[in-house]
Design a protein around this motif. Structure first.
Motif, PDB file in Angstrom:
ATOM      1  N   MET A   1      40.511  67.788  44.419  1.00 58.29           N
ATOM      2  CA  MET A   1      41.306  68.125  45.621  1.00 58.29           C
ATOM      3  C   MET A   1      40.513  67.318  46.710  1.00 58.29           C
ATOM      4  O   MET A   1      39.609  66.503  46.890  1.00 58.29           O
ATOM      5  N   ALA A   2      41.849  66.993  47.668  1.00 61.43           N
ATOM      6  CA  ALA A   2      41.513  65.793  48.845  1.00 61.43           C
ATOM      7  C   ALA A   2      40.634  66.114  49.871  1.00 61.43           C
ATOM      8  O   ALA A   2      40.299  67.201  50.042  1.00 61.43           O
ATOM      9  N   ALA A   3      40.062  65.481  50.389  1.00 58.55           N
ATOM     10  CA  ALA A   3      39.227  65.352  51.433  1.00 58.55           C
ATOM     11  C   ALA A   3      40.030  65.736  52.749  1.00 58.55           C
ATOM     12  O   ALA A   3      41.024  65.730  53.090  1.00 58.55           O
ATOM     13  N   HIS A   4      39.067  66.848  53.424  1.00 52.28           N
ATOM     14  CA  HIS A   4      39.432  66.966  54.908  1.00 52.28           C
ATOM     15  C   HIS A   4      39.976  66.284  55.786  1.00 52.28           C
ATOM     16  O   HIS A   4      41.325  66.366  56.239  1.00 52.28           O
TER      17      HIS A   4
ATOM     18  N   LEU B 113      46.724  73.067  53.948  1.00 55.04           N
ATOM     19  CA  LEU B 113      47.039  72.012  53.101  1.00 55.04           C
ATOM     20  C   LEU B 113      46.130  72.104  51.712  1.00 55.04           C
ATOM     21  O   LEU B 113      46.680  71.839  50.515  1.00 55.04           O
ATOM     22  N   ALA B 114      45.122  72.401  51.876  1.00 56.61           N
ATOM     23  CA  ALA B 114      44.054  72.533  50.920  1.00 56.61           C
ATOM     24  C   ALA B 114      44.669  73.689  49.886  1.00 56.61           C
ATOM     25  O   ALA B 114      44.365  73.724  48.608  1.00 56.61           O
ATOM     26  N   ARG B 115      45.230  74.846  50.482  1.00 56.99           N
ATOM     27  CA  ARG B 115      45.631  75.861  49.563  1.00 56.99           C
ATOM     28  C   ARG B 115      46.844  75.246  48.891  1.00 56.99           C
ATOM     29  O   ARG B 115      46.856  75.486  47.680  1.00 56.99           O
ATOM     30  N   TYR B 116      47.919  74.652  49.778  1.00 52.37           N
ATOM     31  CA  TYR B 116      49.260  74.360  48.871  1.00 52.37           C
ATOM     32  C   TYR B 116      48.882  73.097  47.793  1.00 52.37           C
ATOM     33  O   TYR B 116      49.608  73.001  46.965  1.00 52.37           O
ATOM     34  N   LEU B 117      47.977  72.083  48.240  1.00 46.08           N
ATOM     35  CA  LEU B 117      47.976  70.865  47.520  1.00 46.08           C
ATOM     36  C   LEU B 117      46.556  70.946  46.790  1.00 46.08           C
ATOM     37  O   LEU B 117      45.835  69.714  46.466  1.00 46.08           O
ATOM     38  N   ASP B 119      45.839  70.998  43.689  1.00 45.36           N
ATOM     39  CA  ASP B 119      45.649  70.011  42.527  1.00 45.36           C
ATOM     40  C   ASP B 119      46.198  68.575  42.831  1.00 45.36           C
ATOM     41  O   ASP B 119      46.426  67.875  41.905  1.00 45.36           O
ATOM     42  N   TRP B 120      46.046  68.290  44.050  1.00 45.94           N
ATOM     43  CA  TRP B 120      46.236  66.691  44.545  1.00 45.94           C
ATOM     44  C   TRP B 120      45.020  66.253  44.686  1.00 45.94           C
ATOM     45  O   TRP B 120      44.023  66.848  45.094  1.00 45.94           O
TER      46      TRP B 120
END
Lengths: 157, 157
Positions: A1-4, B113-117, B119-120
DNA sequence: TATTGTTATACTCTATAACTATA
DNA sequence: TATAGTTATAGAGTATAACAATA
């Protein structure tokens, strides 16, 4: 998961990309607002379909879709035939006139992008296309859902 | 230079990305439309500035910027002080209240964005950010220019 | 005379709700 | 009763033009 930090930046980029969308909209032919271009493009890519399917592809409410469709139908760019399988529905289909508009749209879009993105490689554009497609997929069905909680907005844009 | 086909696809992706923007707009706090969020974010990133500079960063007309700024000023999220160097101008500055709103915006943006992405990867989001930034740069100053020819639209969106 | 910013007006886009017709 | 589509209404966003104040 990407960073804040990356998510904050993405929110900013999405907000700012509207300027590019507006610029693309400015080069459209008379009587063909961006929404009409979207309708014609989707009918070309996916073929004949019903209102509800088009609304799904546009990711906007069917009431809005109905007006966009009326706009292009009034100009003779599409036909609306009753669906023999369900008399409530109407099948939407491009007309030859609509295909002519699409040719013009394609020419203007590609000419404009070729001008602005003259230093982009094919791979660059392809990669951006892939990421944008993936972004839309990740968001899934973004159309408005019922029962929002009262602390969030239900805007128009 | 990229291929014709890639440009057509990019035009389509840009058209469709509006659904993602709308979804992001839906999670904003009450009384804070996307345009207000944009104003606050830019003032936070670039610091105190004049109306004309903000309009430049937003890539929209100053008349529109004026209204967005009035909206956030009425809610006490920014201050507008006369510029001592030029009495025609007003300097825009975030207030503590405005910073509180920004905290909330940041929290909602990143949570969404953390919810939707989920798996990014960090690299994925970073790459998309880079390409979007480059796209905006390539388009340069996208704000409306005077003297359009009569075969093109001058829309609003 | 030119520039900064505001306001009035018009247009595009979208959502909600009420309505009609059909399933 | 539920669904497909239309229409009316409201709200957000933007552009153009006219205007006021200052440079």
């Amino acid at each position: 998961m990407a960073a804040h930090r990356q998510f904050e930046e993405l929110a900013r980029q999405l907000s700012a990309i509207g300027a590019v969308k507006r610029e693309m909209g400015r080069i459209l032919p008379q009587d063909c607002p961006p929404a009409s271009a979207g309708v014609l493009t989707l009918l070309d890519r996916h073929g004949e379909m019903r209102m509800s399917q088009l609304a799904e592809l546009l990711a906007i409410d069917m009431s809005v879709t109905s007006r966009h469709v009326a706009h292009v139908a009034e100009r003779g760019w599409i036909e609306r035939e009753p669906d023999p399988a369900d008399k409530r529905s109407r099948l939407l289909r491009l007309t030859p006139s609509g295909r002519e508009v699409l040719e013009e749209l394609s020419a203007r879009y590609t000419a404009t992008l070729a001008r602005y993105l003259n230093d982009w490689s094919d791979a660059d554009v392809g990669h951006l296309n892939e990421l944008l497609a993936r972004l839309r997929t990740s968001f899934g069905d973004c159309r408005p859902r019922a029962h929002h909680d009262s602390t969030t907005r239900t805007p128009a844009e």
